[in-house]
Scaffold this motif. Structure first.
Motif, PDB file in Angstrom:
ATOM      1  N   ILE A  16      62.407  59.033 133.632  1.00 34.60           N
ATOM      2  CA  ILE A  16      61.962  57.921 132.878  1.00 34.60           C
ATOM      3  C   ILE A  16      60.479  57.375 133.030  1.00 34.60           C
ATOM      4  N   VAL A  17      59.382  57.920 132.734  1.00 32.90           N
ATOM      5  CA  VAL A  17      58.169  57.767 133.302  1.00 32.90           C
ATOM      6  C   VAL A  17      57.702  55.699 132.704  1.00 32.90           C
ATOM      7  N   LEU A  18      57.260  55.625 133.794  1.00 29.95           N
ATOM      8  CA  LEU A  18      56.958  53.746 133.388  1.00 29.95           C
ATOM      9  C   LEU A  18      54.968  54.228 133.529  1.00 29.95           C
ATOM     10  N   VAL A  19      53.760  53.419 132.402  1.00 33.70           N
ATOM     11  CA  VAL A  19      52.738  53.585 132.695  1.00 33.70           C
ATOM     12  C   VAL A  19      51.915  51.978 132.758  1.00 33.70           C
ATOM     13  N   ARG A  20      51.586  52.113 133.082  1.00 34.63           N
ATOM     14  CA  ARG A  20      50.093  50.342 133.745  1.00 34.63           C
ATOM     15  C   ARG A  20      50.049  50.308 131.616  1.00 34.63           C
ATOM     16  N   GLY A  21      49.864  50.632 130.783  1.00 32.00           N
ATOM     17  CA  GLY A  21      49.323  50.669 129.972  1.00 32.00           C
ATOM     18  C   GLY A  21      48.367  49.951 130.079  1.00 32.00           C
ATOM     19  N   GLY A  22      48.125  49.612 128.731  1.00 29.59           N
ATOM     20  CA  GLY A  22      45.820  48.864 128.965  1.00 29.59           C
ATOM     21  C   GLY A  22      46.171  47.740 128.102  1.00 29.59           C
ATOM     22  N   ARG A  23      45.019  46.929 127.271  1.00 22.63           N
ATOM     23  CA  ARG A  23      45.050  45.670 127.057  1.00 22.63           C
ATOM     24  C   ARG A  23      44.871  46.193 125.092  1.00 22.63           C
ATOM     25  N   ILE A  24      45.227  44.521 124.471  1.00 23.13           N
ATOM     26  CA  ILE A  24      44.790  44.909 123.096  1.00 23.13           C
ATOM     27  C   ILE A  24      43.892  43.574 123.201  1.00 23.13           C
ATOM     28  N   GLU A  25      42.760  43.385 122.538  1.00 17.78           N
ATOM     29  CA  GLU A  25      42.128  41.606 122.587  1.00 17.78           C
ATOM     30  C   GLU A  25      41.654  41.689 121.711  1.00 17.78           C
ATOM     31  N   GLY A  26      41.394  40.485 120.752  1.00 17.76           N
ATOM     32  CA  GLY A  26      41.362  40.082 119.234  1.00 17.76           C
ATOM     33  C   GLY A  26      41.226  38.471 119.281  1.00 17.76           C
ATOM     34  N   ARG A  27      40.552  38.215 118.478  1.00 14.68           N
ATOM     35  CA  ARG A  27      40.717  37.254 117.441  1.00 14.68           C
ATOM     36  C   ARG A  27      41.251  36.865 115.477  1.00 14.68           C
ATOM     37  N   ALA A  28      42.500  35.863 115.251  1.00 13.07           N
ATOM     38  CA  ALA A  28      42.483  35.846 114.197  1.00 13.07           C
ATOM     39  C   ALA A  28      41.673  34.573 113.126  1.00 13.07           C
ATOM     40  N   ALA A  29      41.087  34.901 112.102  1.00  8.25           N
ATOM     41  CA  ALA A  29      40.646  34.054 111.613  1.00  8.25           C
ATOM     42  C   ALA A  29      40.721  34.057 109.838  1.00  8.25           C
ATOM     43  N   HIS A  30      40.679  32.569 109.897  1.00 11.89           N
ATOM     44  CA  HIS A  30      40.681  32.382 108.131  1.00 11.89           C
ATOM     45  C   HIS A  30      39.968  33.316 107.568  1.00 11.89           C
ATOM     46  N   ARG A  31      39.660  32.802 106.167  1.00 16.26           N
ATOM     47  CA  ARG A  31      38.252  33.662 106.122  1.00 16.26           C
ATOM     48  C   ARG A  31      36.970  32.880 105.704  1.00 16.26           C
ATOM     49  N   ASP A  32      36.884  31.479 105.425  1.00 21.89           N
ATOM     50  CA  ASP A  32      35.703  30.390 106.270  1.00 21.89           C
ATOM     51  C   ASP A  32      35.410  31.343 107.339  1.00 21.89           C
ATOM     52  N   GLY A  33      36.011  31.828 108.217  1.00 28.39           N
ATOM     53  CA  GLY A  33      35.985  31.754 110.069  1.00 28.39           C
ATOM     54  C   GLY A  33      36.520  30.842 110.540  1.00 28.39           C
ATOM     55  N   ARG A  34      37.214  30.035 110.209  1.00 30.42           N
ATOM     56  CA  ARG A  34      37.781  28.997 111.058  1.00 30.42           C
ATOM     57  C   ARG A  34      39.381  29.499 112.107  1.00 30.42           C
ATOM     58  N   PRO A  35      39.619  29.712 113.023  1.00 30.03           N
ATOM     59  CA  PRO A  35      40.255  30.048 113.962  1.00 30.03           C
ATOM     60  C   PRO A  35      41.981  30.210 113.476  1.00 30.03           C
ATOM     61  N   PHE A  36      42.464  30.700 113.260  1.00 27.36           N
ATOM     62  CA  PHE A  36      43.714  30.930 112.471  1.00 27.36           C
ATOM     63  C   PHE A  36      44.622  30.489 114.709  1.00 27.36           C
ATOM     64  N   THR A  37      45.297  30.097 113.853  1.00 27.90           N
ATOM     65  CA  THR A  37      46.733  29.448 115.202  1.00 27.90           C
ATOM     66  C   THR A  37      47.609  29.252 114.840  1.00 27.90           C
ATOM     67  N   ALA A  38      48.291  29.144 113.659  1.00 31.04           N
ATOM     68  CA  ALA A  38      49.298  29.198 113.586  1.00 31.04           C
ATOM     69  C   ALA A  38      50.652  30.269 113.159  1.00 31.04           C
ATOM     70  N   GLY A  39      50.857  30.918 114.689  1.00 29.90           N
ATOM     71  CA  GLY A  39      51.874  32.120 114.136  1.00 29.90           C
ATOM     72  C   GLY A  39      51.564  33.588 115.393  1.00 29.90           C
ATOM     73  N   ARG A  40      52.008  34.376 115.360  1.00 28.65           N
ATOM     74  CA  ARG A  40      52.027  35.147 116.081  1.00 28.65           C
ATOM     75  C   ARG A  40      51.674  37.481 116.152  1.00 28.65           C
ATOM     76  N   VAL A  41      50.789  37.528 117.051  1.00 27.39           N
ATOM     77  CA  VAL A  41      50.184  38.701 116.371  1.00 27.39           C
ATOM     78  C   VAL A  41      51.120  39.956 116.823  1.00 27.39           C
ATOM     79  N   GLN A  42      51.854  40.398 116.200  1.00 27.41           N
ATOM     80  CA  GLN A  42      52.050  42.008 116.579  1.00 27.41           C
ATOM     81  C   GLN A  42      52.002  43.020 116.730  1.00 27.41           C
ATOM     82  N   ALA A  43      52.735  44.112 117.269  1.00 30.76           N
ATOM     83  CA  ALA A  43      52.401  45.455 116.846  1.00 30.76           C
ATOM     84  C   ALA A  43      52.608  45.986 116.860  1.00 30.76           C
ATOM     85  N   TRP A  44      52.316  47.424 116.612  1.00 29.20           N
ATOM     86  CA  TRP A  44      53.513  48.640 116.396  1.00 29.20           C
ATOM     87  C   TRP A  44      52.921  50.387 116.134  1.00 29.20           C
ATOM     88  N   PRO A  45      53.748  51.214 117.037  1.00 28.72           N
ATOM     89  CA  PRO A  45      52.891  52.363 117.220  1.00 28.72           C
ATOM     90  C   PRO A  45      53.291  53.074 115.986  1.00 28.72           C
TER      91      PRO A  45
END
Length: 241
Positions: free
Chosen positions: A185-214
């Motif tokens: 079994i091989v383990l790698v360090r992996g990379g990083r995904i960074e970003g920002r979630a916002a409402h349509r009017d530009g206000r930051p969206f803070t309620a919830g979580r961000v999910q990623a799937w292969p």
């Protein structure tokens, strides 16, 4: 000052039985678990073992319903009994549950340069639609591991470590009658995904979580799949394969 609340509790039932190996000898150290039809663990014997003598076990005050019974005994194998019905105030004796002899899987967890990774957690799970418990062990100083008592059939191994991305599953064919080829079994360090979630009017969206799937649909252990949003809507997914 509020009104009183009445809560009625159903009378539970009792599950009892005996655990034995393939030769008929009692197994005194088996863990017995009853899960309801949803798959949720609903009850476990107080000691978690068939330790009442002659391999017998008793699960008391089990809510009425239908259960799948799972029995595991370390490197001595496991067994299951589906559709066990529990009735209120009654004893259900499932008889003798015979543990099928398990197989042994050995292997090595390494990093991207082939060096052994110490302290990694290696988990083994059966193929899809087979309800059995998850087995885990830790790698030694050289990255080597051993899992005993695994049921026969296709089994998926994954490894995780705080400093690495979760591994992709490695499939092995477990056969108690044969030696299973060593897994790597091989383990790698992996990379990083960074970003920002916002409402349509530009206000930051803070309620919830961000999910990623292969995109290829492979499971990666779920260790990197979601990240919290901060006050500015920013998020970081670290150690992504």
């Amino acid at each position: 000052g509020g009104e009183g609340v009445d809560d009625a509790l159903d009378e539970g039932g009792t599950l009892t039985g005996r655990v034995a190996d393939e030769a008929g000898a009692p197994v005194e150290d088996a863990r017995v678990t009853a899960r309801d039809e949803s798959g949720r663990e609903s009850w476990r014997s107080a000691s978690g073992r068939s330790d009442e003598g002659d391999g017998r076990f008793t699960l008391r005050d089990v809510p009425p319903g239908r259960y799948d019974l799972e029995v595991q005994a370390g490197d001595r194998g496991e067994a299951s009994r589906a559709g066990v019905r529990v009735a209120a105030g009654r004893v259900t004796d499932v008889g003798t549950v015979v543990l099928a002899r398990g197989g042994v899987v050995e292997g090595l967890v390494v990093d991207g340069e082939g060096r052994g990774v110490a302290g990694a957690t290696v988990a083994a799970e059966r193929a899809a639609n087979v309800r059995t418990g998850r087995r885990e062990t830790q790698t030694g100083s050289s990255g080597a591991f051993e899992l005993r008592g695994l049921p026969a059939g296709a089994t998926f191994l994954t490894a995780r470590h705080p400093s690495y991305a979760a591994s992709s599953p490695v499939e092995v064919a477990v056969d108690p009658e044969k030696e299973t080829p060593a897994a790597r079994i091989v383990l790698v360090r992996g990379g990083r995904i960074e970003g920002r979630a916002a409402h349509r009017d530009g206000r930051p969206f803070t309620a919830g979580r961000v999910q990623a799937w292969p995109l290829d649909g492979r499971s990666s252990g779920g260790e990197w799949g979601q990240g919290a949003l901060d006050a500015s809507g920013g998020f970081v997914l670290d150690r992504v394969p």
